[in-house]
Scaffold this motif. Structure first.
Motif, short mmCIF file in Angstrom:
data_model
loop_
_atom_site.label_atom_id
_atom_site.label_comp_id
_atom_site.label_asym_id
_atom_site.label_seq_id
_atom_site.Cartn_x
_atom_site.Cartn_y
_atom_site.Cartn_z
N HIS A 287 0.84 -1.20 0.00
CA HIS A 287 0.00 0.00 0.00
C HIS A 287 0.88 1.25 0.00
O HIS A 287 0.61 2.22 -0.73
CB HIS A 287 -0.92 0.00 1.21
N CYS A 288 1.90 1.25 0.84
CA CYS A 288 2.79 2.40 0.97
C CYS A 288 3.51 2.69 -0.34
O CYS A 288 3.72 3.85 -0.69
CB CYS A 288 3.79 2.13 2.10
N CYS A 289 3.90 1.65 -1.06
CA CYS A 289 4.70 1.79 -2.29
C CYS A 289 3.85 1.81 -3.55
O CYS A 289 4.42 1.82 -4.65
CB CYS A 289 5.70 0.64 -2.40
N ALA A 290 2.53 1.79 -3.42
CA ALA A 290 1.68 1.65 -4.60
C ALA A 290 1.97 2.71 -5.64
O ALA A 290 2.10 2.42 -6.84
CB ALA A 290 0.21 1.69 -4.18
N GLY A 291 2.09 3.97 -5.20
CA GLY A 291 2.35 5.05 -6.16
C GLY A 291 3.70 4.91 -6.83
O GLY A 291 3.82 5.04 -8.05
N LEU A 292 4.73 4.64 -6.03
CA LEU A 292 6.08 4.51 -6.59
C LEU A 292 6.19 3.30 -7.51
O LEU A 292 6.87 3.36 -8.53
CB LEU A 292 7.10 4.41 -5.45
N MET A 293 5.52 2.21 -7.16
CA MET A 293 5.55 1.04 -8.03
C MET A 293 4.78 1.29 -9.32
O MET A 293 5.14 0.77 -10.38
CB MET A 293 4.97 -0.18 -7.30
N ALA A 294 3.72 2.10 -9.26
CA ALA A 294 2.99 2.45 -10.47
C ALA A 294 3.91 3.23 -11.42
O ALA A 294 3.86 3.04 -12.64
CB ALA A 294 1.75 3.29 -10.12
N ILE A 295 4.75 4.08 -10.86
CA ILE A 295 5.72 4.81 -11.70
C ILE A 295 6.66 3.83 -12.39
O ILE A 295 6.95 3.96 -13.58
CB ILE A 295 6.52 5.80 -10.84
N LEU A 296 7.13 2.84 -11.64
CA LEU A 296 8.04 1.86 -12.22
C LEU A 296 7.37 1.10 -13.36
O LEU A 296 7.98 0.88 -14.42
CB LEU A 296 8.50 0.87 -11.14
N LEU A 297 6.12 0.72 -13.18
CA LEU A 297 5.41 -0.01 -14.21
C LEU A 297 5.19 0.86 -15.45
O LEU A 297 5.25 0.39 -16.58
CB LEU A 297 4.07 -0.52 -13.68
N VAL A 298 4.94 2.15 -15.22
CA VAL A 298 4.70 3.07 -16.34
C VAL A 298 6.00 3.39 -17.08
O VAL A 298 6.05 3.42 -18.32
CB VAL A 298 4.04 4.36 -15.83
#
Length: 263
Positions: A201-212
Motif C-alpha cells: 500500500h505504501c509503495c503503490a504510487g512509486l511502483m505504479a511509476i516503475l510499471l509506467v
C-alpha cells in the motif's frame, strides 16, 4: 553476548549475500531485456518486451518468466528496507526466550515477499491486456505518454496523503502499529503478510511509476528502490516522503506537458 554478536553478524551477512545475488540477477535480466529492444509505438514511445511472449514461448511460460523476474527484482528493491524490520522482529521474539530466531525471521520474509509475488501475478495479465489494446488501437497508444505523465503526477500526490502517512508509519514500525508477537510459525507468517500489505500500500504510487516508466528499466528501478529505502529508514521519514512527492509531482507535470507538446 558473544553468541548474540555471532548471530547478528550471520543475520546481516546472509541478508547482504541475498541482496547481492538478487541485485546481480536483476542487472543481468535487465541487460538481457534491453538487448532485445522494444516495439516502437505510435506517439514516439517504445513498448517493453516484458509484456510479450518470446518466439515459441507459451503464455504460461511468459507468465512464469515474468513472475520469476519480478520476485528477484522485488528482493533486490525491498530487502534494504525490510532487513531492519526483520531485525527488530528477531529482537522482539528473542526477548520471549525463543531460540529459532533465524527460522522465524525467514518465515516473516517469505510472507512479506508472498504479498509482492501476488502483486506481480496481478500486474502481468493487466500489463498484457493493456499492451494488446494499445497494439490494436493506435489512438490509445498515442495517448499513452500523456497517461503515463498523469500516473506519475497522481503517484506524487499520493505521497502527501494521510493514507500514505499511515502505511509508512506502519512500515517504519511506529508505536501502535504492531502488536505483541508470539514466537510461533503462524504468527511469523501473519506478521510477514501484514508487513507486505502495509508495504505494498505504501509503495503503490512509486511502483505504479516503475510499471509506467518500464518494469525492467534499471535506472527507474534504482531510483524507486532508493526512494522507498530512504523514506523508510530516514529519521524524518514522513517529511522525506513529502519531499519525494514534490519531486515526483514536478516530474509528472513535466512529462505530461512534454507529451502534450507544451514543452
Amino acid at each position: 553476548m558473544a553468541s548474540e554478536r555471532v548471530s547478528e553478524r550471520a543475520f546481516f551477512g546472509v541478508s547482504t549475500l541475498l541482496f547481492a545475488a538478487s541485485a546481480a540477477a536483476t542487472i543481468v535480466w535487465c541487460a538481457s531485456m534491453s538487448a532485445m529492444g522494444g516495439m516502437p509505438m505510435p506517439g514516439g514511445w517504445t513498448m517493453s518486451m516484458a509484456w510479450m511472449r518470446m518466439p515459441g514461448q507459451t503464455w504460461a511460460g511468459a507468465a512464469a518468466s515474468f513472475l520469476g523476474m519480478w520476485v528477484v527484482m522485488m528482493v533486490a528493491m525491498m530487502l534494504p528496507s525490510l532487513v531492519p524490520m526483520l531485525w527488530r522482529y528477531r529482537q522482539a521474539v528473542g526477548r520471549t526466550g525463543e531460540t529459532r530466531l533465524d527460522w522465524l525471521a525467514a518465515l516473516v520474509g517469505v510472507g512479506y515477499f508472498f504479498v509482492w509475488t501476488a502483486f506481480g501475478m496481478a500486474a502481468f495479465p493487466l500489463g498484457v491486456a493493456l499492451t494488446a489494446v494499445e497494439m490494436r488501437l493506435p489512438a490509445l497508444a498515442r495517448a499513452a505518454p500523456i497517461a503515463g505523465g498523469v500516473v506519475v503526477l497522481i503517484a506524487g500526490a499520493l505521497q502527501f496523503t494521510a493514507w500514505k502517512e499511515r502505511h509508512l508509519s506502519c512500515c517504519r514500525e511506529a508505536p501502535g502499529c504492531d502488536c505483541t508477537l508470539a514466537a510461533d510459525a503462524g504468527t511469523a507468517w501473519r506478521h510477514g503478510l501484514r508487513l507486505g500489505l502495509h508495504c505494498s500500500h505504501c509503495c503503490a504510487g512509486l511502483m505504479a511509476i516503475l510499471l509506467v516508466m518500464g518494469v525492467m528499466d534499471l535506472r527507474a528501478m534504482v531510483v524507486m528502490a532508493a526512494a522507498i529505502t530512504v523514506e523508510r529508514l530516514a529519521p524524518a521519514g514522513e517529511r522525506v516522503a513529502r519531499a519525494i512527492g514534490a519531486v515526483v509531482v514536478g516530474a509528472g507535470l513535466f512529462l505530461t506537458a512534454r507529451a502534450a507538446g507544451l514543452g
